[in-house]
Design an enzyme around this catalytic site. Structure first.
Site, short mmCIF file in Angstrom:
data_model
loop_
_atom_site.label_atom_id
_atom_site.label_comp_id
_atom_site.label_asym_id
_atom_site.label_seq_id
_atom_site.Cartn_x
_atom_site.Cartn_y
_atom_site.Cartn_z
N GLU A 78 17.85 49.95 7.09
CA GLU A 78 18.67 48.60 7.57
C GLU A 78 17.54 47.62 8.05
O GLU A 78 18.04 46.37 8.32
CB GLU A 78 19.81 48.95 8.46
CG GLU A 78 21.13 49.25 7.59
CD GLU A 78 21.55 48.09 6.72
OE1 GLU A 78 21.58 46.79 7.14
OE2 GLU A 78 21.92 48.26 5.80
N GLY A 79 16.66 48.11 8.82
CA GLY A 79 15.55 47.35 9.41
C GLY A 79 14.85 46.41 8.35
O GLY A 79 14.84 45.20 8.64
N HIS A 80 14.47 47.02 7.26
CA HIS A 80 13.90 46.35 6.11
C HIS A 80 14.92 45.34 5.50
O HIS A 80 14.76 44.15 5.44
CB HIS A 80 13.70 47.11 5.15
CG HIS A 80 12.34 48.09 5.30
ND1 HIS A 80 12.71 49.55 5.55
CD2 HIS A 80 11.04 47.79 5.79
CE1 HIS A 80 11.20 49.74 5.68
NE2 HIS A 80 10.64 48.93 6.07
N LEU A 102 13.15 52.42 2.40
CA LEU A 102 13.62 51.33 3.11
C LEU A 102 14.84 51.78 4.05
O LEU A 102 15.60 52.75 3.71
CB LEU A 102 14.18 50.21 2.15
CG LEU A 102 13.05 49.57 1.16
CD1 LEU A 102 13.75 48.55 0.18
CD2 LEU A 102 12.15 48.83 1.80
N VAL A 143 15.96 46.37 14.41
CA VAL A 143 17.26 47.01 13.94
C VAL A 143 17.48 48.43 14.53
O VAL A 143 16.09 49.05 14.32
CB VAL A 143 17.54 46.79 12.50
CG1 VAL A 143 19.00 47.70 12.29
CG2 VAL A 143 17.54 45.53 12.09
N MET A 156 6.32 48.98 2.99
CA MET A 156 5.74 50.24 2.66
C MET A 156 6.86 51.20 2.23
O MET A 156 6.59 52.20 1.80
CB MET A 156 4.81 50.80 3.65
CG MET A 156 3.96 50.05 4.23
SD MET A 156 2.54 50.96 4.68
CE MET A 156 3.27 51.91 6.26
N GLY A 157 7.98 50.58 1.80
CA GLY A 157 8.90 51.19 1.12
C GLY A 157 9.62 52.16 2.00
O GLY A 157 9.65 52.13 3.39
N SER A 213 13.02 53.47 11.35
CA SER A 213 11.78 53.60 10.58
C SER A 213 11.65 54.37 9.77
O SER A 213 12.45 55.52 9.64
CB SER A 213 10.76 54.14 12.00
OG SER A 213 9.44 54.58 11.42
N SER A 214 10.85 54.00 8.60
CA SER A 214 10.94 55.17 7.64
C SER A 214 10.29 56.52 8.11
O SER A 214 10.78 57.32 7.41
CB SER A 214 9.75 54.62 6.53
OG SER A 214 10.05 53.33 6.25
P1 AMP Z 1 7.20 49.01 7.07
O1 AMP Z 1 7.60 49.36 5.77
O2 AMP Z 1 7.46 50.03 7.92
O3 AMP Z 1 5.68 48.69 6.88
O4 AMP Z 1 7.98 47.78 7.50
C1 AMP Z 1 7.92 46.52 6.84
C2 AMP Z 1 8.65 45.31 7.74
O5 AMP Z 1 9.61 45.91 7.83
C3 AMP Z 1 7.78 45.07 8.84
O6 AMP Z 1 7.66 43.66 8.96
C4 AMP Z 1 8.41 45.95 9.92
O7 AMP Z 1 8.21 45.31 11.46
C5 AMP Z 1 9.92 45.56 9.51
N1 AMP Z 1 10.89 46.74 10.15
C6 AMP Z 1 10.52 47.96 10.00
N2 AMP Z 1 11.31 48.45 10.91
C7 AMP Z 1 12.03 47.72 11.39
C8 AMP Z 1 13.41 47.55 12.29
N3 AMP Z 1 13.75 48.77 12.85
N4 AMP Z 1 13.88 46.57 12.61
C9 AMP Z 1 13.32 45.39 12.09
N5 AMP Z 1 12.28 45.38 11.41
C10 AMP Z 1 11.48 46.59 10.82
#
Ligand code: AMP
Length: 273
Positions: A26-28, A24, A167, A21-22, A176-177
């Site tokens: 380091e997790g993404h 972004l 991450v 969902m943008g 988290s965003s």
């Molecule tokens: P989102 O943009 O929050 O919908 O996340 C997109 C993808 O990134 C999803 O598969 C999340 O589980 C993954 N993601 C988000 N935060 C993290 C994180 N801290 N570590 C690893 N993956 C993540």
């Protein structure tokens, strides 16, 4: 996008896909990097999916900056960003949804009714459009990962689903965003989620097997932070997501906590011999 993915298919290129969902972080990027390593082409989608937000949730407040996302992706060598509009994804009148039964009722599903229906619907649509060989998701959203795996399997989708580790920031907060919405004070309170999970791990490590006792201690620790409000803390079977009373074998400890107005989630998988 469909034309492009068809062309990649005819060129016999393997395609990795990272839906996001943008905004972004380091997790993404950890998912994108893995995909870049494992595939000829990596496609990242940026789409803030309205159907996974409840009417009282933070859709309008959700952070967005596509230019920044593009820069971050280009820097690590990902060259294709798919960013459809909500109108394109949900032409009116929109009528078709994908629902994964049972797995989506508990945990986040309880406090966010309809959320997972929105998630599985948009992921199914994105997979149909992008037609990747492998799609990458984060363990950060543990319930989402399980629901998507189940959906892909139940609907015979011709795609591999890979789940990669959480991450974290150096102080343990899961990236988290939504962290960007925290005030500096709230940001420091937010470390309580990870601290609570570590407390649970320590208790189990010392031999505690009662979920109720572990959860009580976790609650007590979170309640020390004024700005926090617990949505849920659960200890469940990591496959069925059913609560477990006595911890043995594999267990998933998951929690959602409001820090101020921002709802944060985190989880930890444990293995007990
Ligand atoms: P989102 O943009 O929050 O919908 O996340 C997109 C993808 O990134 C999803 O598969 C999340 O589980 C993954 N993601 C988000 N935060 C993290 C994180 N801290 N570590 C690893 N993956 C993540």
């Amino acid at each position: 996008m469909q034309k492009y993915s068809n062309r990649l298919k005819t060129e016999n290129k393997s395609v990795g896909f990272v839906p996001t969902m943008g905004y972004l972080h380091e997790g993404h990027l950890s998912l994108v990097r893995r995909s870049l390593k494992e595939n000829d082409k990596t496609i990242v989608s940026v789409f803030i999916n309205p159907t996974q937000f409840g009417p009282k949730e933070d859709l309008a407040r959700y952070p967005r900056d596509l230019k920044r996302d593009e820069r971050m992706l280009r820097k690590i060598g990902a060259d294709t960003v798919f960013y459809p509009t909500a109108k394109e994804m949900y032409p009116k009148p929109y009528r078709t949804y994908v629902n994964v039964d049972c797995l989506t009722d508990a945990l986040c599903g309880r406090s966010r009714p309809g959320h997972f229906r929105g998630v599985t619907t948009v992921v199914a649509k994105l997979l149909n459009i992008v037609k990747p060989d492998v799609a990458y998701f984060g363990q950060k959203d543990a319930q989402q990962a399980i629901a998507i795996k189940k959906m892909a399997n139940d609907l015979n989708m011709n795609v591999g689903i890979k789940i990669l580790p959480i991450v974290r920031e150096p102080d343990g907060l899961a990236m988290s965003s939504r962290n960007s919405a925290l005030s500096p004070k709230e940001r420091s309170y937010a470390t309580v989620l990870h601290k609570t999970l570590l407390l649970a791990k320590q208790m189990v490590g010392k031999g505690e097997r009662s979920s109720a006792k572990v959860i009580n201690k976790m609650r007590a620790l979170i309640r020390q932070e004024d700005a926090s409000r617990i949505d849920y803390i659960s200890i469940v079977n990591p496959e069925t997501l059913k609560p477990i009373k006595t911890i043995h074998g594999e267990a998933l400890i998951a929690l959602a906590v409001y820090i101020g107005r921002t709802r944060l989630i985190d989880n930890l998988k444990l293995k007990v011999r």
